[in-house]
Design an enzyme around this catalytic site. Structure first.
Site, PDB file in Angstrom:
ATOM      1  N   ASN A   1       6.030 -22.488  63.882  1.00 43.17           N
ATOM      2  CA  ASN A   1       7.319 -22.773  63.537  1.00 43.17           C
ATOM      3  C   ASN A   1       7.329 -21.799  62.224  1.00 43.17           C
ATOM      4  OD1 ASN A   1       9.921 -20.755  63.579  1.00 43.17           O
ATOM      5  ND2 ASN A   1      10.637 -22.587  64.167  1.00 43.17           N
TER       6      ASN A   1
ATOM      7  N   SER B   1      11.600 -18.700  43.447  1.00 41.24           N
ATOM      8  CA  SER B   1      13.150 -17.891  43.276  1.00 41.24           C
ATOM      9  C   SER B   1      12.381 -16.719  43.595  1.00 41.24           C
ATOM     10  CB  SER B   1      14.106 -18.359  42.041  1.00 41.24           C
ATOM     11  OG  SER B   1      14.527 -17.536  41.766  1.00 41.24           O
TER      12      SER B   1
ATOM     13  N   GLU C   1      -6.558  19.811  32.574  1.00 42.93           N
ATOM     14  CA  GLU C   1      -5.357  20.084  32.824  1.00 42.93           C
ATOM     15  C   GLU C   1      -3.883  18.543  33.276  1.00 42.93           C
ATOM     16  OE1 GLU C   1      -4.941  23.774  34.136  1.00 42.93           O
ATOM     17  OE2 GLU C   1      -5.732  24.458  32.480  1.00 42.93           O
TER      18      GLU C   1
ATOM     19  N   SER D   1      16.809  -8.075  40.164  1.00 43.98           N
ATOM     20  CA  SER D   1      15.756  -9.466  40.832  1.00 43.98           C
ATOM     21  C   SER D   1      14.338  -9.124  41.282  1.00 43.98           C
ATOM     22  CB  SER D   1      15.893 -10.526  40.499  1.00 43.98           C
ATOM     23  OG  SER D   1      17.129 -10.301  41.833  1.00 43.98           O
ATOM     24  N   GLY D   2      14.447  -7.791  42.088  1.00 39.22           N
ATOM     25  CA  GLY D   2      13.555  -7.457  43.548  1.00 39.22           C
ATOM     26  C   GLY D   2      13.510  -8.588  44.485  1.00 39.22           C
TER      27      GLY D   2
ATOM     28  N   SER E   1      -8.037  31.644  39.449  1.00 40.68           N
ATOM     29  CA  SER E   1      -6.958  32.116  39.854  1.00 40.68           C
ATOM     30  C   SER E   1      -7.102  33.083  40.968  1.00 40.68           C
ATOM     31  CB  SER E   1      -6.814  33.293  38.310  1.00 40.68           C
ATOM     32  OG  SER E   1      -5.943  34.150  38.152  1.00 40.68           O
TER      33      SER E   1
ATOM     34  N   LYS F   1     -12.538  34.109  37.327  1.00 46.33           N
ATOM     35  CA  LYS F   1     -11.878  32.831  36.056  1.00 46.33           C
ATOM     36  C   LYS F   1     -11.893  31.573  36.328  1.00 46.33           C
ATOM     37  CE  LYS F   1      -7.257  33.175  33.668  1.00 46.33           C
ATOM     38  NZ  LYS F   1      -6.718  31.598  32.900  1.00 46.33           N
TER      39      LYS F   1
ATOM     40  N   HIS G   1      -6.607  21.313  10.297  1.00 46.50           N
ATOM     41  CA  HIS G   1      -5.576  22.397  10.801  1.00 46.50           C
ATOM     42  C   HIS G   1      -5.875  23.567  11.399  1.00 46.50           C
ATOM     43  CE1 HIS G   1      -3.633  20.682   7.300  1.00 46.50           C
ATOM     44  NE2 HIS G   1      -4.638  20.128   6.429  1.00 46.50           N
TER      45      HIS G   1
END
Length: 459
Positions: A121, A133, A325, A96-97, A312, A318, A182
């Protein structure tokens, strides 16, 4: 339960006094499954709800002004991120956390004592948790954090990506290239048209997420333990949501059915589905960009991405598509998160879902990942990517699929013969068509002009 002053310990966390009490300490001892903590967005939402609840209880005559105003001030300090180190309870805790809710109650109660020099207080449960709750507070925080992040961060990030794509599409609305189906050569199109498909995907995502805000803005607060609203004022939920709306561009309301809002997490599951769709779309865009930039000699080499870092540690010169990515990895995480949230959503046994912390953590992570991905794609990829015009022109001229434009005049079979011969002999369709048809050269040039094949170029 400890009193307010007992909540303050002499130990330190990042040079700050511990402001939580024994219930949080028990949770820290009990839940040691991971190093994952509830995200900042959830803590912000929790503190914001506590402040709004104090305001509501004052409005309803249930809390005196000194207590209510002190609680609001302390809650704001927590919401502003001043005490994040006080929230160390593991995500994998009571379903329920409750431990995270107790954590907030204790920290805010201690802060009231500190900030008022002990003149006010308050009790963590009798005052901070008044009318609440964990069972309605935590679902409320899931909705509040997700709705706010989507409205304030994700939608603007997606809009920025859409606008960046639109500018790039307009820049290249007349840049002719070879289309692919394709993974094979297909009819010509403009690069602007290709980009317009990406932009349309992003726009669809925005529309779906905007629609999802409607249900996210319906909050469980006011339902308390099982949805009946026991131990709270009948107007508490409406009053809290009113105050939550005051400082937000969103309009929050009590849930249509508290029993639904507390026992199930259907809205979170639905929103996660939209986020998964967003991840799939951004993955498609990122993969297209990776393919189009592949090479430079043995790939498509149609676009050049900004060089952000060495590609690289062993091969000099490169350049890799590092941002696409990274986006693909983040989107994979979001897609996996959707499965997690789907399975967690099944754990609504009778009157309470018991995987709320996991749902909250995962939903927030997905939203924030997609926000970062959208911004990174816009600013570090799309904005400055360059088109290799000479490569596009060369490939279009050699594309045997141009013969498709002849089918209405000479038929499919003859056009296929021309296409195959052009490809086999590494010649243009125009050259072969001049040999194998009786069509006038000027007519052939007109028919085989790629610009005629791309249709309307409005982006």
């Amino acid at each position: 339960m400890s009193t307010t002053h007992d909540c303050i310990a002499s130990d330190t966390v990042h040079n700050s006094k511990l402001l939580y009490g024994e219930e949080t300490a028990k949770a820290l001892a009990n839940f040691t499954m991971s190093e994952l903590k509830m995200p900042r967005a959830i803590i912000w939402a929790l503190a914001t709800v506590k402040g709004a609840a104090a305001h509501a209880n004052l409005e309803l005559g249930l809390l005196d002004a000194d207590k209510a105003m002190s609680i609001q001030a302390a809650a704001k300090s927590v919401a502003d991120g001043d005490y994040d180190e006080q929230f160390q309870v593991d995500v994998f805790q009571t379903g329920s956390g409750t431990s995270t809710n107790m954590n907030a109650n204790e920290v805010i109660a201690s802060l009231v004592a500190v900030q008022t020099n002990g003149e006010v207080n308050v009790h963590p449960l009798d005052d901070i948790n008044l009318g609440q709750s964990s069972n309605d507070v935590i679902p409320t925080c899931i909705h509040l954090s997700a709705a706010t992040l989507i409205a304030n961060e994700l939608l603007p990030s997606l809009s920025h990506l859409s606008n960046t794509l639109e500018r790039k599409a307009k820049e290249h609305q007349q840049t002719i290239k070879t289309g692919r189906t394709h993974l094979m050569d297909a009819m010509p199109m403009s690069f602007g048209q290709e980009i317009s498909a990406w932009r349309s995907q992003v726009n669809d995502i925005q529309a779906q997420l905007k629609h999802s805000l409607h249900n996210l803005c319906k909050l469980a607060i006011g339902g308390t333990a099982v949805g009946t609203g026991v131990n709270t004022h009948s107007k508490f939920g409406a009053t809290v949501t009113h105050f939550l709306s005051e400082n937000s561009p969103l309009v929050f309301t009590p849930a249509d059915n508290y029993f639904h809002a507390i026992s199930a997490q259907d809205t979170a599951v639905s929103v996660s589905g939209n986020l998964k769709t967003a991840a799939v779309s951004l993955s498609k865009i990122s993969n297209d960009i990776r393919w189009l930039s592949s090479g430079p000699l043995n790939g498509l080499n149609e676009i050049h991405l900004p060089e952000l870092q060495k590609g690289s540690s062993i091969m000099p010169g490169k350049v890799n598509p590092v941002i696409p990515e990274a986006v693909l990895m983040a989107c994979t995480q979001v897609i996996g998160n959707d499965t997690t949230i789907t399975l967690a959503g099944q754990s609504g046994n009778f009157q309470l879902n018991t995987m709320l912390p996991l749902i909250g953590y995962t939903l927030v992570q997905s939203i924030q990942l997609l926000c970062s991905c959208s911004t990174a794609l816009a600013d570090k990829v799309v904005k400055d990517m360059q088109v290799n015009l000479s490569m596009l022109e060369q490939k279009v001229a050699q594309n045997p699929m141009l013969a498709t434009a002849l089918t209405n005049l000479i038929g499919y079979d003859k056009s296929a013969e021309i296409a195959k011969k052009a490809y086999t002999e590494n010649r243009t369709v125009l050259e072969v068509a001049k040999e194998l048809t009786d069509l006038d050269e000027a007519e052939l040039i007109s028919i085989l002009n790629p610009e005629r094949m791309i249709g309307g170029t409005t982006i």
